[in-house]
Scaffold this active site. Structure first.
Site, short mmCIF file in Angstrom:
data_model
loop_
_atom_site.label_atom_id
_atom_site.label_comp_id
_atom_site.label_asym_id
_atom_site.label_seq_id
_atom_site.Cartn_x
_atom_site.Cartn_y
_atom_site.Cartn_z
CD GLU A 12 -2.83 -1.24 2.37
OE1 GLU A 12 -3.97 -1.71 2.26
OE2 GLU A 12 -2.35 -0.89 3.47
N GLY A 78 -12.53 -3.38 1.90
CA GLY A 78 -13.57 -4.27 1.41
C GLY A 78 -14.85 -3.49 1.17
CB ILE A 152 -15.40 -8.44 6.91
CG1 ILE A 152 -15.22 -7.45 8.08
CG2 ILE A 152 -16.85 -8.88 6.81
CD1 ILE A 152 -15.42 -8.06 9.45
CG MET A 173 -8.57 -5.09 9.23
SD MET A 173 -7.54 -6.58 9.04
CE MET A 173 -7.09 -6.91 10.75
CD GLU A 174 -5.05 -1.27 8.69
OE1 GLU A 174 -4.72 -2.45 8.90
OE2 GLU A 174 -5.62 -0.88 7.64
CG ASP A 197 -11.87 -7.52 -0.10
OD1 ASP A 197 -12.78 -7.71 0.71
OD2 ASP A 197 -10.84 -6.86 0.17
#
Length: 235
Positions: A12, A78, A152, A173-174, A197
Site C-alpha cells: 500500500e 472491502g 471480514i 482494519m485501521e 474485494d
C-alpha cells in the site's frame, strides 16, 4: 504544507515511496516513516503495520515527530456498497469501530467510551478527494467506513456489520484508529482507499488477487490530491 500519508502494508505504500525525492527513513516502534517530497510537497509517509493498535502507534509517532498539517489514510478496503467494484474509490465522511461495544453504559454501537460516536473526516479534504475523483474519472462512493481487528470474510460478520451500521460503504482494519488519534491531536484527516474485494464469503481470495489493483488506484488518488494540496496554505 506537510502531508502525512498512512498505509498499513508494504504493497500500500510502495508506489508512493518510490516517488519520494531525497527519501529519508526513520524506524520507530515497529513502524517505518519515509520523508521527502512528492511533486514538490513535503510528505511523511508512514507504513504502520496492520490493525488498530499498529495504526494508532504509527499515527501517534507521525503526529508527534513530524507534525503534518493534514493526514491521508490510503490503501485497500472491502466494499459493502452495491455500487462498488474492485479498483473503485471510497472516501470517508466519518469512521467508526465495528468491533467496539460499550452499549451497556449508554454508548452507541461502535462508540468507544468517552469518545464521540464517530470521527469526522475533514470536509475540505473530502471535497479535494471528490475533485480528484472527478478529474481522474473514477467510480467512487463516499460515506461511513468501519474498522475492526478482523478481516471480514463470511456471511455472519458481514450481516452483523450491515445490521448495526446500515449506512456503511466499506470495511478495513485501521482507519478508525487513525481518525481517533487525529481527533485527539486536532489534525484534519481523510480516508481515501481503493476496493480490493467485495466483503463476502470469498473476499480473502479476491483480496489476494486484487490488492495490487487497489494499491495502484489509491496511490494515484494520493498523488493527485498532493498536487491540489500544494497550493493550500492552511486547514
Amino acid at each position: 504544507m506537510r502531508v502525512g500519508v498512512i498505509g498499513a502494508m508494504e504493497q500500500e505504500v510502495k508506489l508512493l515511496r518510490e516517488q519520494i525525492e531525497n527519501c529519508e527513513i526513520v524506524s520507530r516502534g515497529g513502524c517505518e516513516i519515509y520523508t521527502g517530497k512528492i511533486n514538490g510537497v513535503d510528505v511523511a509517509l508512514l507504513k504502520s503495520g496492520i490493525g488498530k493498535v499498529a495504526a494508532a502507534i504509527g499515527t501517534t509517532l507521525l503526529l508527534e515527530h513530524f507534525r503534518p498539517d493534514v493526514v491521508i489514510n490510503t490503501g485497500s478496503a472491502g466494499g459493502l456498497d452495491a455500487k462498488l467494484n474492485v479498483g473503485d474509490i471510497v472516501v470517508s465522511t466519518e469512521v467508526r469501530y465495528h468491533d467496539a461495544d460499550v452499549t451497556a453504559f449508554g454508548y452507541e454501537p461502535g462508540q468507544m467510551a468517552q469518545c464521540p460516536p464517530a470521527f469526522i473526516a475533514d470536509p475540505k479534504l473530502v471535497n479535494i478527494a471528490q475533485e480528484c475523483i472527478g478529474s481522474l474519472k473514477l467510480n467512487a462512493v463516499r460515506g461511513l467506513i468501519c474498522s475492526g481487528d478482523a478481516f471480514i470474510n463470511g456471511a455472519e460478520p458481514l450481516a452483523r456489520i450491515r445490521r448495526t451500521f446500515p449506512e456503511v460503504v466499506a470495511v478495513e482494519m485501521e482507519s478508525t484508529a487513525i481518525g481517533h488519534v487525529c481527533h485527539q491531536f486536532d489534525t484534519p484527516f481523510v480516508v481515501v482507499r481503493a476496493i480490493s474485494d467485495v466483503a463476502d464469503k470469498e473476499s480473502h481470495l479476491s483480496f489476494d488477487e486484487f490488492l495490487s489493483v487497489a494499491a495502484q488506484q489509491s496511490s494515484l488518488m494520493v498523488t493527485t490530491m498532493l498536487d491540489k494540496l500544494k497550493t493550500e496554505t492552511q486547514f
